[in-house]
Design a protein around this motif. Sequence first.
Motif, PDB file in Angstrom:
ATOM      1  N   ARG A  72       0.857  -1.185   0.000  1.00 19.17           N
ATOM      2  CA  ARG A  72       0.000   0.000   0.000  1.00 19.17           C
ATOM      3  C   ARG A  72       0.894   1.237   0.000  1.00 19.17           C
ATOM      4  O   ARG A  72       2.065   1.177   0.369  1.00 19.17           O
ATOM      5  CB  ARG A  72      -0.874   0.027   1.258  1.00 19.17           C
ATOM      6  N   ALA A  73       0.321   2.343  -0.367  1.00 16.89           N
ATOM      7  CA  ALA A  73       1.079   3.597  -0.403  1.00 16.89           C
ATOM      8  C   ALA A  73       1.594   3.997   0.982  1.00 16.89           C
ATOM      9  O   ALA A  73       2.582   4.711   1.086  1.00 16.89           O
ATOM     10  CB  ALA A  73       0.215   4.711  -0.980  1.00 16.89           C
ATOM     11  N   ASP A  74       0.948   3.492   2.050  1.00 22.01           N
ATOM     12  CA  ASP A  74       1.402   3.824   3.394  1.00 22.01           C
ATOM     13  C   ASP A  74       2.225   2.698   4.032  1.00 22.01           C
ATOM     14  O   ASP A  74       2.503   2.726   5.231  1.00 22.01           O
ATOM     15  CB  ASP A  74       0.220   4.178   4.294  1.00 22.01           C
ATOM     16  N   ILE A 112       5.878   3.233  -2.608  1.00 20.77           N
ATOM     17  CA  ILE A 112       6.480   3.903  -1.452  1.00 20.77           C
ATOM     18  C   ILE A 112       7.795   4.595  -1.818  1.00 20.77           C
ATOM     19  O   ILE A 112       8.480   5.117  -0.936  1.00 20.77           O
ATOM     20  CB  ILE A 112       6.683   2.933  -0.262  1.00 20.77           C
TER      21      ILE A 112
END
Length: 111
Positions: free
Chosen positions: A11-13, A92
Amino acid sequence: MLSQETCEACRADAPRVTEDEQKRLMESLHEDWQVRDEDGVDVLSREFKTKDFVAALKLANDVGEIAEAADHHPRIVVEWGKVGVTWWTHKINGLHRNDFILAARTDALAN
């Protein structure tokens, strides 16, 4: 064994690996892997020597198959007698554990 671990959906986080994690993970890879900075993004790269272009192309296709199966895609550069493979996590802009897992799987293909 690192190559047997399961990649997790990124995920982007998702967290990037820490310096300590990176050092430990590098110990599980072939010594030719290098972490490099490319325009502010850490990437994991290695060049594989092959006997000719056909062998280089086969290795590149094999890497492509493991990449597609994991839905995680590297940069692959094919030349006569060598293949460059660079893993990083685009979402990321850096290195995630998945990159090291797939680098270990790439090592297994080359042996």
